[in-house]
Write a protein that holds these residues in place. Structure first.
Motif, short mmCIF file in Angstrom:
data_model
loop_
_atom_site.label_atom_id
_atom_site.label_comp_id
_atom_site.label_asym_id
_atom_site.label_seq_id
_atom_site.Cartn_x
_atom_site.Cartn_y
_atom_site.Cartn_z
N THR A 1 1.08 -1.32 -0.23
CA THR A 1 0.52 -0.15 0.20
C THR A 1 0.80 1.58 -0.25
N ARG A 2 0.48 2.55 -0.70
CA ARG A 2 0.82 3.29 -1.07
C ARG A 2 0.97 4.56 0.34
N THR A 3 -0.05 3.93 1.28
CA THR A 3 -1.11 4.77 2.37
C THR A 3 0.06 3.68 3.72
N PHE A 4 1.27 2.99 3.53
CA PHE A 4 1.88 2.52 4.62
C PHE A 4 2.05 3.55 5.50
N SER A 5 2.13 4.50 5.54
CA SER A 5 3.60 5.55 5.89
C SER A 5 2.01 5.58 7.49
N THR A 6 1.07 5.87 6.95
CA THR A 6 0.18 6.31 7.35
C THR A 6 -0.58 5.35 8.45
N TYR A 7 -0.29 4.36 8.32
CA TYR A 7 -0.35 3.17 9.69
C TYR A 7 0.56 3.53 10.97
N THR A 8 -0.31 2.43 11.79
CA THR A 8 0.47 2.07 12.86
C THR A 8 0.98 0.29 12.66
N MET A 9 2.32 -0.21 12.48
CA MET A 9 1.88 -1.06 12.47
C MET A 9 2.71 -1.71 13.57
N ALA A 10 2.64 -3.42 14.19
CA ALA A 10 3.08 -3.65 15.24
C ALA A 10 3.50 -5.16 14.89
N TRP A 11 4.17 -5.75 15.61
CA TRP A 11 4.99 -7.29 15.45
C TRP A 11 3.99 -8.05 16.88
N PHE A 12 3.02 -8.87 16.43
CA PHE A 12 3.13 -9.86 17.76
C PHE A 12 3.74 -11.60 17.48
N ARG A 13 2.88 -12.11 18.44
CA ARG A 13 3.81 -13.77 18.28
C ARG A 13 2.65 -14.55 18.83
N GLN A 14 2.77 -15.40 18.81
CA GLN A 14 2.20 -16.75 19.28
C GLN A 14 2.92 -17.71 19.41
N ALA A 15 2.79 -18.65 20.39
CA ALA A 15 4.02 -20.39 20.97
C ALA A 15 2.55 -20.85 20.40
N PRO A 16 2.88 -22.01 20.60
CA PRO A 16 1.78 -23.40 20.59
C PRO A 16 1.60 -23.21 21.93
N GLY A 17 0.29 -23.15 21.68
CA GLY A 17 -0.94 -23.24 23.34
C GLY A 17 -1.23 -22.19 24.05
N LYS A 18 -0.43 -20.42 23.02
CA LYS A 18 -0.67 -19.17 24.10
C LYS A 18 -1.50 -18.79 23.26
N GLU A 19 -1.60 -17.64 23.77
CA GLU A 19 -2.04 -16.21 23.93
C GLU A 19 -1.56 -15.65 22.61
N ARG A 20 -2.03 -14.93 21.82
CA ARG A 20 -0.71 -14.31 21.07
C ARG A 20 -1.28 -12.57 21.48
N GLU A 21 0.58 -12.60 21.52
CA GLU A 21 1.28 -11.51 22.62
C GLU A 21 1.18 -10.21 21.78
N PHE A 22 1.84 -9.35 22.69
CA PHE A 22 2.07 -8.23 22.27
C PHE A 22 3.76 -8.14 21.93
N VAL A 23 4.14 -7.55 21.04
CA VAL A 23 6.24 -8.03 20.80
C VAL A 23 6.63 -6.05 20.83
N ALA A 24 6.07 -5.75 19.52
CA ALA A 24 6.61 -4.32 19.50
C ALA A 24 5.57 -4.07 18.58
N ALA A 25 5.09 -1.80 18.21
CA ALA A 25 4.70 -1.27 17.36
C ALA A 25 5.38 -0.22 17.39
N HIS A 26 4.76 0.46 16.51
CA HIS A 26 5.21 1.42 15.79
C HIS A 26 4.45 2.54 15.38
N SER A 27 4.16 3.95 15.63
CA SER A 27 3.78 4.64 14.92
C SER A 27 4.01 5.97 15.28
#
Length: 122
Positions: free
Chosen positions: A26-52
Motif C-alpha cells: 500500500t502507498r499509504t503504509f506511512s499512515t498506518y500504525t504497525m506492530a509485531w505480535f507472536r504466538q507460541a503453541p498453546g498460548k495466546e497471541r502476545e504483543f512484541v512491539a509497535a510503531h506509529s
C-alpha cells in the motif's frame, strides 16, 4: 486491503539474531500504525512491539533486545531480534491499523500477515 507479507523467520541458536521483514502492499503504509505480535503453541497471541508517528512501544520481555523500524520508501516494517532466547520461539505476525496509537492488543489491529516461524534452539 493492505496485504502484509512476513519473511525472515528461521532456526537460530540461543544468543543469535534474526531480522524479520513485513512488506506492505500500500502507498499509504506511512499512515498506518504497525506492530509485531507472536504466538507460541498453546498460548495466546502476545504483543512484541509497535510503531506509529506518535510513539514506539515494546513488550517488557523484548525491551533492549528487539528493535522495530520502518523503511518508508520500501513500505517495509522490520523487527531486529538480538540475544534470542528459547522463550522467543513462536510464530511472529505483522499487523497494521489506521489508528495513530501503537496499541498492545491484537484487537486494535485490522490487518494481519500470515506469520513467520522463529525457532530458538538451546
Amino acid at each position: 486491503q493492505v496485504p502484509l507479507v512476513e519473511s525472515g523467520g528461521g532456526l537460530v541458536q540461543v544468543g543469535g539474531s534474526l531480522r524479520l521483514s513485513c512488506a506492505a502492499s500500500t502507498r499509504t503504509f506511512s499512515t498506518y500504525t504497525m506492530a509485531w505480535f507472536r504466538q507460541a503453541p498453546g498460548k495466546e497471541r502476545e504483543f512484541v512491539a509497535a510503531h506509529s508517528w506518535t510513539a514506539t512501544n515494546y513488550a517488557d520481555s523484548v525491551k533492549g533486545r528487539f528493535t522495530i523500524s520502518r523503511d518508508y520508501p520500501k513500505n517495509t516494517l522490520y523487527l531486529q531480534m538480538n540475544s534470542l532466547k528459547p522463550e522467543d520461539t513462536a510464530v511472529y505476525y505483522c499487523a497494521g491499523d489506521l489508528s495513530d496509537r501503537p496499541g498492545r492488543s491484537p484487537a486494535e489491529y485490522y490487518y494481519w500477515g500470515q506469520g513467520t516461524q522463529v525457532t530458538v534452539s538451546s
